[in-house]
Write a protein that holds these residues in place. Structure first.
Motif, PDB file in Angstrom:
ATOM      1  N   ILE A 132       6.698   6.787  -7.233  1.00  0.00           N
ATOM      2  CA  ILE A 132       6.608   7.541  -8.472  1.00  0.00           C
ATOM      3  C   ILE A 132       8.005   7.580  -9.076  1.00  0.00           C
ATOM      4  O   ILE A 132       8.967   7.108  -8.482  1.00  0.00           O
ATOM      5  N   THR A 133       8.116   8.152 -10.236  1.00  0.00           N
ATOM      6  CA  THR A 133       9.398   8.254 -10.913  1.00  0.00           C
ATOM      7  C   THR A 133      10.433   8.924 -10.008  1.00  0.00           C
ATOM      8  O   THR A 133      10.143   9.914  -9.348  1.00  0.00           O
ATOM      9  N   ASP A 134      11.621   8.376  -9.964  1.00  0.00           N
ATOM     10  CA  ASP A 134      12.770   8.894  -9.206  1.00  0.00           C
ATOM     11  C   ASP A 134      12.602   8.828  -7.692  1.00  0.00           C
ATOM     12  O   ASP A 134      13.332   9.479  -6.957  1.00  0.00           O
ATOM     13  N   ARG A 157       8.859  -0.740  -6.851  1.00  0.00           N
ATOM     14  CA  ARG A 157       8.911  -0.546  -8.297  1.00  0.00           C
ATOM     15  C   ARG A 157       8.112   0.714  -8.600  1.00  0.00           C
ATOM     16  O   ARG A 157       7.224   1.093  -7.848  1.00  0.00           O
ATOM     17  N   VAL A 158       8.419   1.342  -9.726  1.00  0.00           N
ATOM     18  CA  VAL A 158       7.691   2.552 -10.116  1.00  0.00           C
ATOM     19  C   VAL A 158       6.262   2.165 -10.436  1.00  0.00           C
ATOM     20  O   VAL A 158       6.000   1.325 -11.291  1.00  0.00           O
ATOM     21  N   GLY A 209       0.813  -1.208   0.000  1.00  0.00           N
ATOM     22  CA  GLY A 209       0.000   0.000   0.000  1.00  0.00           C
ATOM     23  C   GLY A 209       0.849   1.260   0.000  1.00  0.00           C
ATOM     24  O   GLY A 209       0.547   2.228  -0.700  1.00  0.00           O
ATOM     25  N   TYR A 210       1.921   1.247   0.786  1.00  0.00           N
ATOM     26  CA  TYR A 210       2.843   2.382   0.812  1.00  0.00           C
ATOM     27  C   TYR A 210       3.478   2.587  -0.556  1.00  0.00           C
ATOM     28  O   TYR A 210       3.574   3.712  -1.041  1.00  0.00           O
ATOM     29  N   TYR A 211       3.895   1.478  -1.188  1.00  0.00           N
ATOM     30  CA  TYR A 211       4.491   1.562  -2.524  1.00  0.00           C
ATOM     31  C   TYR A 211       3.496   2.105  -3.532  1.00  0.00           C
ATOM     32  O   TYR A 211       3.850   2.905  -4.397  1.00  0.00           O
TER      33      TYR A 211
END
Length: 75
Positions: A17-19, A66-67, A10-12
């Protein structure tokens, strides 16, 4: 461990996001350290050594970041 795994996913989903994956993976490592510390507070003696904890982590691994939301087209 399942609850930690679901919380991290959930946190991910919110923060990946990118970068930002490097910062989120540092957060994952910090969660692993805090989990080790928390498990050792359950008794007067230390119930986990780092070797035992690594065995537990190998059995129930926490996911890596992962993004999820790309802000740039390159991802």
């Amino acid at each position: 461990m399942d609850r930690f795994r679901r919380s991290l996913i959930g946190y991910y989903n919110y923060y990946c996001i990118t970068d930002n994956t490097q910062s989120v993976n540092k957060f994952r490592d910090k969660i692993g350290y805090l989990l080790f510390k928390w498990l050792n507070r359950r008794s007067q003696r230390k119930s986990f050594t780092w070797d035992k904890f690594r065995l537990l982590f190998n059995k129930y691994p926490l996911p890596y970041a992962r993004v999820k939301h790309a802000l740039c087209r390159g991802y």
